[in-house]
Enzyme design. Structure first.
Site, mmCIF file in Angstrom:
data_model
loop_
_atom_site.group_PDB
_atom_site.id
_atom_site.type_symbol
_atom_site.label_atom_id
_atom_site.label_comp_id
_atom_site.label_asym_id
_atom_site.label_seq_id
_atom_site.Cartn_x
_atom_site.Cartn_y
_atom_site.Cartn_z
ATOM 1 C CB SER A 61 44.977 42.054 33.739
ATOM 2 O OG SER A 61 45.292 40.783 33.214
ATOM 3 C CE LYS A 64 43.359 38.383 35.804
ATOM 4 N NZ LYS A 64 44.097 38.874 34.648
ATOM 5 C CB SER A 121 47.659 39.636 36.792
ATOM 6 O OG SER A 121 46.707 40.137 35.890
#
Length: 464
Positions: A61, A64, A121
């Site tokens: 993640s 991102k 997230s």
């Protein structure tokens, strides 16, 4: 005699081959399975510490951060605004947890989607942004890769905007530090998004998964990530006395482990001004030489059967193991041990309100909060009932690694559920059991069981 003189040369050659083989079997796996650590100065890019910093890694993640960067660059270029409404597509709604879980057709602003993506997230919000900016996941991935090339992230390749498992999704600690510096340098007016302490959607509160925010003095960003293949990743920054440092930790053993290691790196960096002459210069982050290799696969270590509990951000045991780390003890006073900071309660904070629909203020915002709260409360009460009240903490994206991860927590999201929700669910489920007095109808059953002695089984007890 010729045979005797030739033998040493053959032996020497054979010895060289054996040594090379042993090195390939022992050294390379150790490098592949090691963590990647990097500490740099945000302003200058000077490298203060580097271990496996150019070894390829799956970003999870932390991806991102690039989604944030590309989206906000589009905002700065006037192609959309933070108030622009984006629609949740079926593709976005189908993403694996962690996610907000909005149905297809739901609308959300760029601003709220960014907040949900960075704090919770949320994988679905990353796709909403990708489709809104790039038209599709593939189109946005091309924009991400073009941006990575422009920034000098030579070891990075993206195939999705959220970091869900994909063999082709690769980066390195070096490249992530370059990206973090670019966010600080190019998006100072939007840096707020990388250090929001918590968000509130309806009555549900989610704290930032970066355990340094609100705990480590001066912490001011960035993003965490986890999939089984990568281990626990963290890009973190902190500022003291006007000096900002960026720490990157890849492949840590738990959510706490990565936070402690990042805090240790930062503590060392803030404490070495007077001892800088003792350490050799490592140059700048851009000049670190990339390593050509495949990224490590930590699935067995992170999510395999040998792990005593499912991979989760709630594994706090590592903090105790690291609290007396002798490597860092010479650089930090006992009162500021990183493990103590991470284990402490975060500073009290007012969660940032997020909601669906267009940008709202005042009474309209209050009405939107109430509507989201009622809509969200109705769904868990039906599907989960009592279980919704007990599940407060879940693992980040661990369920995304396997479609059959129902036994594992679906996300690492920290969720606070109001106790009146499950209570209402219990009350609702208890009425059908008692209102019609159905249990009384079961009393004739023993009568039906009376013929049982006629059976040829020889059983003395009647069967029901």
């Amino acid at each position: 005699m010729p045979f005797i003189t030739a033998q040493p040369r053959r032996s020497s050659s054979f010895f060289t081959i054996v040594v090379a083989a042993l090195l390939s079997l022992t050294v390379l796996p150790r490098v592949a399975n090691a963590e990647a650590l990097l500490l740099v100065e945000a302003d200058t890019g000077k490298v203060l510490q580097a271990e496996n910093a150019t070894y390829p890694w799956h970003p999870a993640s932390v991806t991102k951060l690039m989604t944030l960067y590309v989206t906000l660059q589009a905002v700065k270029q006037g192609r959309l605004t933070t108030d622009s409404l984006l629609t949740v597509s079926p593709v976005a709604a189908a993403q694996s947890p962690s996610k907000m879980g909005f149905g297809a057709g739901t609308q959300v602003t760029v601003d709220n989607a960014l907040k949900m993506m960075m704090v919770k997230s949320a994988n679905d919000m990353a796709v909403v942004l990708a489709e809104g900016v790039g038209g599709s996941i593939d189109g946005f991935s091309e924009m991400m890769n073009d941006t990575a090339a422009r920034l000098g992230m030579t070891q990075t390749h993206y195939v999705n905007p959220n970091g869900l498992p994909a063999d082709e999704q690769v980066t390195s600690a070096r490249d992530l530090a370059i990206l973090a510096r670019a966010i600080i340098r190019d998006l100072p007016e939007y840096e707020y998004y990388v250090h929001i302490p918590a968000i509130r959607f309806g009555k549900r509160v989610t704290r930032n998964f970066n355990k340094l925010i609100g705990r480590y003095p001066g912490a001011d960003g960035f993003k965490t990530g986890f999939i089984c293949a990568s281990g626990y990743n963290l890009v973190a920054s902190a500022t003291r006395n006007g000096r900002r440092l960026i720490a990157v930790v890849l492949g840590a053993n738990s959510g706490t482990d990565r936070a402690v290691k990042a805090a240790q790196l930062l503590e060392r960096g803030f404490s070495t001004n007077t001892l800088a002459w003792l350490t050799p210069s490592l140059g700048t982050v851009d000049n670190l030489a990339p390593i050509a290799a495949a990224p490590p696969d930590l699935r067995d270590e992170m999510c395999g059967p040998k792990r005593k509990r499912p991979a989760s951000d709630e594994d706090e045991t590592v903090a105790n193991a690291l609290s007396g780390n002798p490597v860092m003890s010479m650089f930090q006073p006992p009162a500021l041990r990183p493990a103590d900071m991470v284990a402490a309660e975060p500073e009290p904070t007012q969660p940032v309100v997020v909601y669906t629909g267009p940008t709202r203020t005042g009474a309209a915002l209050i009405a939107a909060e109430s509507s989201d709260s009622e809509h969200h409360a109705a769904r868990p009460a039906k599907k989960k009932g009592r279980k919704a009240a007990k599940k407060k903490e879940t693992a980040e994206e661990a369920s995304a690694e396997s479609g059959a991860a129902a036994k594992k927590p679906k996300s690492r999201t920290s969720v606070i559920v109001e106790t009146n929700k499950p209570a209402g669910a219990k009350h609702g489920t208890s009425k059908p059991q008692t209102a019609a007095e159905k249990p009384a109808a079961s009393k004739p059953k023993p009568k039906a069981a009376k013929p049982a002695p006629k059976s040829a089984t020889g059983e003395t007890k009647p069967k029901s």
